[in-house]
Design a protein around this motif. Sequence first.
Motif, mmCIF file in Angstrom:
data_model
loop_
_atom_site.group_PDB
_atom_site.id
_atom_site.type_symbol
_atom_site.label_atom_id
_atom_site.label_comp_id
_atom_site.label_asym_id
_atom_site.label_seq_id
_atom_site.Cartn_x
_atom_site.Cartn_y
_atom_site.Cartn_z
ATOM 1 N N VAL A 1 -25.894 11.478 -12.081
ATOM 2 C CA VAL A 1 -24.478 10.322 -10.866
ATOM 3 C C VAL A 1 -24.976 11.858 -10.029
ATOM 4 C CG1 VAL A 1 -22.385 9.673 -11.067
ATOM 5 C CG2 VAL A 1 -24.339 9.479 -12.857
ATOM 6 N N GLU B 1 -26.412 10.002 -15.912
ATOM 7 C CA GLU B 1 -26.091 8.467 -16.898
ATOM 8 C C GLU B 1 -26.014 8.442 -17.488
ATOM 9 O OE1 GLU B 1 -28.994 6.711 -13.900
ATOM 10 O OE2 GLU B 1 -27.934 5.932 -12.455
ATOM 11 N N VAL C 1 -20.894 8.084 -17.914
ATOM 12 C CA VAL C 1 -21.730 9.463 -17.373
ATOM 13 C C VAL C 1 -21.742 10.212 -18.730
ATOM 14 C CG1 VAL C 1 -20.753 8.778 -14.628
ATOM 15 C CG2 VAL C 1 -19.430 10.047 -16.696
ATOM 16 N N THR D 1 -21.380 0.530 -11.026
ATOM 17 C CA THR D 1 -22.376 1.553 -11.285
ATOM 18 C C THR D 1 -21.784 3.071 -11.279
ATOM 19 O OG1 THR D 1 -22.525 2.422 -8.993
ATOM 20 C CG2 THR D 1 -24.488 0.934 -10.029
#
Length: 265
Positions: free
Chosen positions: A76, A59, A66, A195
């Motif tokens: 992640v 993250e 990313v 997300t």
Amino acid sequence: MIKKLSLIFSLFTISTACLAQNWGGGIDDEDWSFGFNFQYISAEYKILKKENWRAPFYEVRNSLGVSYDPNSGLPVTNSLNAISSPPSQGFGLGFVMNRRLAENFDIRSTPSLIFSDRVVSYEYLPLDPIDLGNGQTKNYQTLIDKKVQATMFEFPIGIKVKSNRMNNFRAYWLGGAKYSIDIASKKKFFDEGETPINKLLKNQRNYLSYETGIGFDLYFEYFKMSPEIKLAYSTNDLLQHDDTAFANPIDKLKLRQLTFSLIFQ
């Protein structure tokens, strides 16, 4: 025994007489002919991976992006073990337009509406859960499937090379190209605000493919039916190269599509 042989012979004689009739409604003698088709589709990707495709992602603080940098934030995903594309099924409906050039050559187009999703599977190495505090734990999946939903309009055009007709049967080979455009709603590809683990894998909305196949013309009293099988392969990269944990490991995505059709004219 003699009665059974007589019955078999009679049935053979009747079937031979039926086959000897010049059925098909004279459709092969027309300059233009039209019809419709039903299609069963199996589609999968050929995945070309980057050199660092196994690398894990992390993250980025105060962002939904990313990074490859382990100091940027929590993981992640863990390292990839495999990326694959299992075959997925679909169906289509189309219209047939056929232009006769000569006894053994036609130009044919079959504009079609195709409903066919595709899947890319990501297999990760196991990663232990992380305690986030306040009783919260972040767990990691070892297998994630990303489905690419597609509603395509396809416009193929090709040359049909036919054998000589044998009673009510004729074989043929087909080769050509097709243009495909995704007409699905843009809402299906909207992932802004999601997300990193929930980001979508996206494709280009239009692309070209070349295709080849074989089929058989079967002539009935008032129409012609043609079972056909075709293989199509996209010429360009279909991947939309977003900065996500699912697009970054992939260098190129090529689509392979196997289509079985029943054509009625």
